[in-house]
Design a protein around this motif. Structure first.
Motif, PDB file in Angstrom:
ATOM      1  N   MET A   1       0.844  -1.195   0.000  1.00 60.05           N
ATOM      2  CA  MET A   1       0.000   0.000   0.000  1.00 60.05           C
ATOM      3  C   MET A   1       0.879   1.245   0.000  1.00 60.05           C
ATOM      4  O   MET A   1       1.868   1.318   0.732  1.00 60.05           O
ATOM      5  CB  MET A   1      -0.915  -0.018   1.224  1.00 60.05           C
ATOM      6  CG  MET A   1      -1.787   1.220   1.357  1.00 60.05           C
ATOM      7  SD  MET A   1      -2.860   1.159   2.787  1.00 60.05           S
ATOM      8  CE  MET A   1      -4.014  -0.108   2.306  1.00 60.05           C
ATOM      9  N   THR A   2       0.517   2.201  -0.829  1.00 60.31           N
ATOM     10  CA  THR A   2       1.257   3.456  -0.891  1.00 60.31           C
ATOM     11  C   THR A   2       0.432   4.582  -0.269  1.00 60.31           C
ATOM     12  O   THR A   2      -0.764   4.418   0.013  1.00 60.31           O
ATOM     13  CB  THR A   2       1.558   3.825  -2.347  1.00 60.31           C
ATOM     14  OG1 THR A   2       0.301   4.093  -3.028  1.00 60.31           O
ATOM     15  CG2 THR A   2       2.268   2.686  -3.072  1.00 60.31           C
ATOM     16  N   GLY A   3       1.089   5.729  -0.094  1.00 64.70           N
ATOM     17  CA  GLY A   3       0.359   6.889   0.428  1.00 64.70           C
ATOM     18  C   GLY A   3      -0.756   7.311  -0.516  1.00 64.70           C
ATOM     19  O   GLY A   3      -1.828   7.746  -0.071  1.00 64.70           O
ATOM     20  N   GLU A   4      -0.506   7.143  -1.801  1.00 59.72           N
ATOM     21  CA  GLU A   4      -1.531   7.480  -2.790  1.00 59.72           C
ATOM     22  C   GLU A   4      -2.744   6.557  -2.649  1.00 59.72           C
ATOM     23  O   GLU A   4      -3.886   6.988  -2.763  1.00 59.72           O
ATOM     24  CB  GLU A   4      -0.941   7.366  -4.189  1.00 59.72           C
ATOM     25  CG  GLU A   4      -1.875   7.878  -5.292  1.00 59.72           C
ATOM     26  CD  GLU A   4      -1.212   7.847  -6.657  1.00 59.72           C
ATOM     27  OE1 GLU A   4      -1.917   8.028  -7.646  1.00 59.72           O
ATOM     28  OE2 GLU A   4       0.010   7.632  -6.711  1.00 59.72           O
ATOM     29  N   ASP A   5      -2.465   5.256  -2.395  1.00 65.07           N
ATOM     30  CA  ASP A   5      -3.566   4.309  -2.166  1.00 65.07           C
ATOM     31  C   ASP A   5      -4.387   4.747  -0.954  1.00 65.07           C
ATOM     32  O   ASP A   5      -5.622   4.702  -0.958  1.00 65.07           O
ATOM     33  CB  ASP A   5      -3.018   2.902  -1.917  1.00 65.07           C
ATOM     34  CG  ASP A   5      -2.309   2.320  -3.128  1.00 65.07           C
ATOM     35  OD1 ASP A   5      -2.657   2.726  -4.247  1.00 65.07           O
ATOM     36  OD2 ASP A   5      -1.424   1.480  -2.933  1.00 65.07           O
ATOM     37  N   LEU A   6      -3.680   5.114   0.096  1.00 65.85           N
ATOM     38  CA  LEU A   6      -4.349   5.517   1.332  1.00 65.85           C
ATOM     39  C   LEU A   6      -5.228   6.753   1.097  1.00 65.85           C
ATOM     40  O   LEU A   6      -6.369   6.818   1.569  1.00 65.85           O
ATOM     41  CB  LEU A   6      -3.295   5.796   2.413  1.00 65.85           C
ATOM     42  CG  LEU A   6      -3.795   6.311   3.762  1.00 65.85           C
ATOM     43  CD1 LEU A   6      -4.920   5.445   4.309  1.00 65.85           C
ATOM     44  CD2 LEU A   6      -2.637   6.362   4.753  1.00 65.85           C
ATOM     45  N   LYS A   7      -4.698   7.713   0.348  1.00 64.61           N
ATOM     46  CA  LYS A   7      -5.481   8.914   0.053  1.00 64.61           C
ATOM     47  C   LYS A   7      -6.727   8.549  -0.754  1.00 64.61           C
ATOM     48  O   LYS A   7      -7.815   9.098  -0.528  1.00 64.61           O
ATOM     49  CB  LYS A   7      -4.622   9.917  -0.721  1.00 64.61           C
ATOM     50  CG  LYS A   7      -5.364  11.226  -0.996  1.00 64.61           C
ATOM     51  CD  LYS A   7      -4.447  12.232  -1.704  1.00 64.61           C
ATOM     52  CE  LYS A   7      -5.194  13.535  -1.970  1.00 64.61           C
ATOM     53  NZ  LYS A   7      -4.307  14.519  -2.632  1.00 64.61           N
ATOM     54  N   SER A   8      -6.569   7.603  -1.668  1.00 62.89           N
ATOM     55  CA  SER A   8      -7.708   7.205  -2.512  1.00 62.89           C
ATOM     56  C   SER A   8      -8.836   6.609  -1.679  1.00 62.89           C
ATOM     57  O   SER A   8     -10.008   6.932  -1.871  1.00 62.89           O
ATOM     58  CB  SER A   8      -7.249   6.200  -3.568  1.00 62.89           C
ATOM     59  OG  SER A   8      -6.344   6.791  -4.460  1.00 62.89           O
ATOM     60  N   VAL A   9      -8.482   5.728  -0.750  1.00 65.98           N
ATOM     61  CA  VAL A   9      -9.545   5.100   0.052  1.00 65.98           C
ATOM     62  C   VAL A   9     -10.144   6.110   1.027  1.00 65.98           C
ATOM     63  O   VAL A   9     -11.332   6.041   1.359  1.00 65.98           O
ATOM     64  CB  VAL A   9      -9.030   3.858   0.805  1.00 65.98           C
ATOM     65  CG1 VAL A   9      -8.572   2.799  -0.175  1.00 65.98           C
ATOM     66  CG2 VAL A   9      -7.923   4.189   1.779  1.00 65.98           C
ATOM     67  N   ARG A  10      -9.331   7.048   1.492  1.00 66.29           N
ATOM     68  CA  ARG A  10      -9.870   8.075   2.400  1.00 66.29           C
ATOM     69  C   ARG A  10     -10.881   8.966   1.679  1.00 66.29           C
ATOM     70  O   ARG A  10     -11.994   9.197   2.183  1.00 66.29           O
ATOM     71  CB  ARG A  10      -8.737   8.934   2.974  1.00 66.29           C
ATOM     72  CG  ARG A  10      -9.247  10.065   3.866  1.00 66.29           C
ATOM     73  CD  ARG A  10      -8.104  10.892   4.421  1.00 66.29           C
ATOM     74  NE  ARG A  10      -7.341  11.604   3.407  1.00 66.29           N
ATOM     75  CZ  ARG A  10      -7.749  12.733   2.798  1.00 66.29           C
ATOM     76  NH1 ARG A  10      -8.940  13.246   3.084  1.00 66.29           N
ATOM     77  NH2 ARG A  10      -6.985  13.339   1.901  1.00 66.29           N
ATOM     78  N   THR A  11     -10.490   9.443   0.519  1.00 66.80           N
ATOM     79  CA  THR A  11     -11.387  10.337  -0.212  1.00 66.80           C
ATOM     80  C   THR A  11     -12.631   9.585  -0.700  1.00 66.80           C
ATOM     81  O   THR A  11     -13.723  10.158  -0.755  1.00 66.80           O
ATOM     82  CB  THR A  11     -10.662  10.979  -1.404  1.00 66.80           C
ATOM     83  OG1 THR A  11     -10.083   9.955  -2.228  1.00 66.80           O
ATOM     84  CG2 THR A  11      -9.572  11.918  -0.936  1.00 66.80           C
ATOM     85  N   ALA A  12     -12.465   8.291  -1.035  1.00 67.06           N
ATOM     86  CA  ALA A  12     -13.628   7.500  -1.450  1.00 67.06           C
ATOM     87  C   ALA A  12     -14.627   7.353  -0.309  1.00 67.06           C
ATOM     88  O   ALA A  12     -15.829   7.173  -0.536  1.00 67.06           O
ATOM     89  CB  ALA A  12     -13.182   6.123  -1.939  1.00 67.06           C
TER      90      ALA A  12
END
Length: 227
Positions: A1-12
């Motif tokens: 998991m990357t920081g970008e992945d984490l941001k994606s799930v947060r914003t989703a």
């Protein structure tokens, strides 16, 4: 998991950084750095993300070593947690990515027969798992023949169920391993076979198992009861 992945799930999930940081037990400043890539996603944080956000199983962390095999019981509980009917009655705290679970199983010397039967269920139910990672890791461990045969078994089951598009997709994954097919004889995670069993299987295995140099008589017809 990357920081970008984490941001994606947060914003989703429509959460602000502050809300997500509170739920994850970290500061907003730290979460911001992780999402920007200034800090890596630690194993501990990745585990929290899996539990806090409503992620599909295929989005669970796959590359770190947080998951440790615990033998037959581990595989049964992990399969049950993913929804496999045969072990659904077992409770599990292990949230394992299906691709990672399949790799761990394929890389085992000896699996319980019920666990081996369950393996084609993983690509059947998670066809969008990370195949690129799975095939790469399988090749690095010389397990590509096992992976190809499991994908073929799943494809055959899908074909019999009338799920033709899925069957074709799974067959494509098996075919993609053709150029790296190993000549050495192997088993389907059952290395403790006796010489007598090996001799019998060489003449009674399905043609596709012979093609992939595997000593196994497991075929799609044997799997109807597990799906």
């Amino acid at each position: 998991m990357t920081g970008e992945d984490l941001k994606s799930v947060r914003t989703a999930s429509n959460w602000t950084q502050s809300e997500a940081a509170f739920r994850l037990g970290v500061t907003q400043a730290y979460l911001s750095m992780v999402e920007r890539g200034s800090r890596p996603v630690s194993n501990a944080l990745a585990s929290k993300v899996v539990r806090v956000f409503p992620l599909p199983a295929t989005a669970r962390p796959i590359k770190h070593r947080a998951v440790r095999r615990g033998g037959e019981e581990f595989f049964k509980r992990a399969l049950g947690e993913l929804g496999y009917p045969g072990f659904a009655y077992l409770e599990s705290q292990q949230l394992v990515n299906p691709a990672k679970l399949l790799l761990l199983a394929l890389d085992s010397e000896d699996l319980d027969a019920r666990v081996t039967e369950a393996l084609p269920w993983l690509p059947m139910h998670f066809p969008d798992m990370n195949w690129g990672w799975l095939t790469s890791e399988s090749k690095s461990r010389d397990r590509q023949n096992r992976l190809a045969y499991v994908a073929l078994l799943a494809s055959d089951v899908a074909q019999k169920r009338g799920e033709f598009e899925l069957a074709e997709k799974l067959r494509f994954h098996a075919a993609s391993l053709e150029r790296s097919r190993l000549a050495n004889e192997d088993t389907l995670a059952h290395s403790s076979l006796s010489e007598a069993e090996r001799k019998w299987l060489r003449t009674h295995r399905p043609p596709s198992a012979a093609h992939w140099n595997l000593l196994t008589d497991l075929k799609a017809e044997d799997l109807q009861h597990v799906f």
